[in-house]
Design an enzyme around this catalytic site. Structure first.
Site, PDB file in Angstrom:
ATOM      1  N   CYS A  65       0.838  -1.194   0.000  1.00  0.00           N
ATOM      2  CA  CYS A  65       0.000   0.000   0.000  1.00  0.00           C
ATOM      3  C   CYS A  65       0.876   1.248   0.000  1.00  0.00           C
ATOM      4  O   CYS A  65       1.885   1.298   0.694  1.00  0.00           O
ATOM      5  CB  CYS A  65      -0.905  -0.011   1.233  1.00  0.00           C
ATOM      6  N   CYS A  69      -0.430   4.231   7.169  1.00  0.00           N
ATOM      7  CA  CYS A  69      -1.140   4.005   8.444  1.00  0.00           C
ATOM      8  C   CYS A  69      -0.231   3.193   9.380  1.00  0.00           C
ATOM      9  O   CYS A  69       0.166   2.073   9.053  1.00  0.00           O
ATOM     10  CB  CYS A  69      -2.447   3.262   8.186  1.00  0.00           C
ATOM     11  N   CYS A  72      -0.757  -0.537  10.413  1.00  0.00           N
ATOM     12  CA  CYS A  72      -1.112  -1.511   9.379  1.00  0.00           C
ATOM     13  C   CYS A  72       0.110  -2.253   8.868  1.00  0.00           C
ATOM     14  O   CYS A  72       1.118  -1.649   8.489  1.00  0.00           O
ATOM     15  CB  CYS A  72      -1.815  -0.793   8.240  1.00  0.00           C
ATOM     16  N   CYS A 109     -16.788  -9.990   3.472  1.00  0.00           N
ATOM     17  CA  CYS A 109     -16.179  -8.664   3.369  1.00  0.00           C
ATOM     18  C   CYS A 109     -14.991  -8.749   2.420  1.00  0.00           C
ATOM     19  O   CYS A 109     -14.022  -9.468   2.706  1.00  0.00           O
ATOM     20  CB  CYS A 109     -15.711  -8.187   4.737  1.00  0.00           C
ATOM     21  N   CYS A 142     -19.869  -6.966   1.710  1.00  0.00           N
ATOM     22  CA  CYS A 142     -19.344  -5.655   2.110  1.00  0.00           C
ATOM     23  C   CYS A 142     -18.046  -5.432   1.340  1.00  0.00           C
ATOM     24  O   CYS A 142     -17.210  -6.333   1.245  1.00  0.00           O
ATOM     25  CB  CYS A 142     -19.074  -5.641   3.612  1.00  0.00           C
ATOM     26  N   CYS A 202     -20.541   0.858   7.382  1.00  0.00           N
ATOM     27  CA  CYS A 202     -19.855   0.079   8.415  1.00  0.00           C
ATOM     28  C   CYS A 202     -18.596   0.863   8.759  1.00  0.00           C
ATOM     29  O   CYS A 202     -17.767   1.122   7.890  1.00  0.00           O
ATOM     30  CB  CYS A 202     -19.503  -1.292   7.843  1.00  0.00           C
ATOM     31  N   ARG A 272     -19.333  -5.234  16.196  1.00  0.00           N
ATOM     32  CA  ARG A 272     -18.614  -6.421  15.714  1.00  0.00           C
ATOM     33  C   ARG A 272     -17.231  -6.510  16.351  1.00  0.00           C
ATOM     34  O   ARG A 272     -16.438  -5.576  16.264  1.00  0.00           O
ATOM     35  CB  ARG A 272     -18.478  -6.370  14.199  1.00  0.00           C
TER      36      ARG A 272
HETATM   37  S1  SF4 Z   1      -5.028   0.663   6.464  1.00  0.00           S
HETATM   38 FE1  SF4 Z   1      -3.246  -0.343   5.478  1.00  0.00          FE
HETATM   39  S2  SF4 Z   1      -4.059  -1.001   3.476  1.00  0.00           S
HETATM   40 FE2  SF4 Z   1      -5.480   0.533   4.276  1.00  0.00          FE
HETATM   41  S3  SF4 Z   1      -4.802   2.528   3.474  1.00  0.00           S
HETATM   42 FE3  SF4 Z   1      -3.805   2.294   5.484  1.00  0.00          FE
HETATM   43  S4  SF4 Z   1      -1.828   1.330   5.012  1.00  0.00           S
HETATM   44 FE4  SF4 Z   1      -3.109   1.030   3.213  1.00  0.00          FE
END
Ligand code: SF4
Length: 371
Positions: A65, A69, A72, A109, A142, A202, A272
């Protein structure tokens, strides 16, 4: 415990608690824990009985990605050794989803890593969802594809998608501390766009990222303003190779208090229990079933959960039942509140046209074909 009785009454009446009441749940002591769980159970039982809805995750595009984040394992620069692959083929997605359905999942999902989909990505996902819905019309789908841009939510809805997930994750004030490549407001916008397109919204949170009680109450109240139909509560899995590695600061008791607070603020929403339940709640997982009415079955996006058969056994052992395909998830009053959009994008009516309560439409209103 008069404060708890008062809070329970409010929740049973779907009234918003005060911030102080929500904070009191988080600050309650271990001696009060079972009272808090029992009070949350009264609310859960009122709106959802003893049913547990099972959801099944399919990671249709994993890792790599460009967003950062901090929580993540799929983020830019993540050194976590997670699976990395680009879009799965429709047949692969459907086969994986069908394994979840065979295990008892009522909702599938479909989740893709990334900031948000291109229009071509949306075409691809819509094709997969439409094929899956042809085979399993009763199973909810979802989509969770990141930030949506103009018209994408409408196209997902037209393909048969039931819901869209996009979590707020943490308090607006702390958002810059967990992500620098997009903001809290971007996330709010996508949840609103999904709902406006007729997708069931959600949106939830991640606890355990070093936030204060006030921060948790902030995000749970911000979610109440959005009023999602389902509120996933994740407990941080602090992957090695991510900035939040080492943030092991949750206890099973703390997790139960957080879940109870979410239940009191969202009494009639599908609360959830999501990622991190096995590692943080551990042997207290069955107690959490008295608060939440929905869990993920089996594995998560990049980590393994307990076996699906163990989840189903745990539900039975705790005296709950798996919600069937024909059963209503949300209480009737919630679905009655939803009016499917009949104006704005995709119609000949301007967005703010006042429509009569019975949704009778002007005779010359036209809609695009639904596929
Ligand atoms: S949560 Fe993870 S997969 Fe989603 S945008 Fe952020 S870094 Fe990317």
């Amino acid at each position: 415990m008069r404060w708890l009785d008062a809070l329970t009454e409010k929740a049973l009446n779907r009234a918003l608690p005060s911030r102080d009441e929500a904070l009191a749940v988080l600050a309650s002591g271990d001696d009060e824990l079972l009272d808090v769980v029992a009070a949350a159970f009264r609310v859960r039982r009122e709106f959802f009985g003893r049913r547990v809805k099972l959801n099944y995750l399919v990671n249709i595009k994993s890792g790599l990605c460009p967003e950062d984040c901090f929580y993540c394992s799929q983020r830019l620069g993540s050194a976590a050794d997670v699976l990395k692959y680009t879009w799965l083929k429709p047949d692969e997605v459907i086969a994986s989803a069908e394994a979840g359905v065979a295990g008892g999942a009522k909702r599938v999902c479909m989740v893709a890593s990334g900031r948000g989909p291109t229009d071509r990505d949306v075409d691809r996902v819509c094709g997969t969802i439409a094929s899956f819905k042809d085979r399993h019309p009763d199973v909810e789908v979802c989509a969770c594809l990141g930030l949506l841009s103009g018209g994408q939510a409408e196209r997902l809805r037209a393909a048969g998608t039931t819901a869209y997930n996009h979590n707020l994750n943490t308090a607006e004030e702390r958002y810059g501390g967990i992500c620098t490549t997009h903001g809290f407001g971007d996330r709010v916008e996508t949840v609103r766009a999904a709902e406006a397109a007729g997708l069931s919204p959600c949106s939830g949170l991640i606890a355990g990222m070093g936030e204060s009680d006030e921060d948790l109450v902030d995000v749970v109240f911000a979610l109440r303003e959005l009023d999602p139909d389902s509120v996933p509560v994740n407990f941080l899995i602090p992957f090695e190779g991510t900035p939040l590695a080492g943030e092991w600061n949750l206890t099973p008791q703390r997790c139960l208090r957080i879940l109870a607070m979410v239940r009191f603020v969202h009494p009639d929403a599908e609360v959830r229990l999501a990622g991190g339940r096995e590692v943080h709640l551990r042997t207290l997982q069955p107690l959490a079933l008295h608060i939440v009415n929905s869990i993920f079955l089996g594995d998560y996006l990049t980590s393994e959960g307990q076996e699906g058969s163990a989840d189903v056994q745990m539900i039975a052992d705790a005296g709950f039942t798996v919600e069937g395909a024909g059963e209503r998830s949300l209480p009737e009053h919630r679905t009655d509140l939803v009016r499917i959009r009949r104006r704005g994008a995709g119609t000949t009516l301007p967005a703010n046209t006042a429509l009569p309560a019975d949704s009778a439409l002007p005779a010359d209103t036209t809609f695009p074909a639904s596929s």
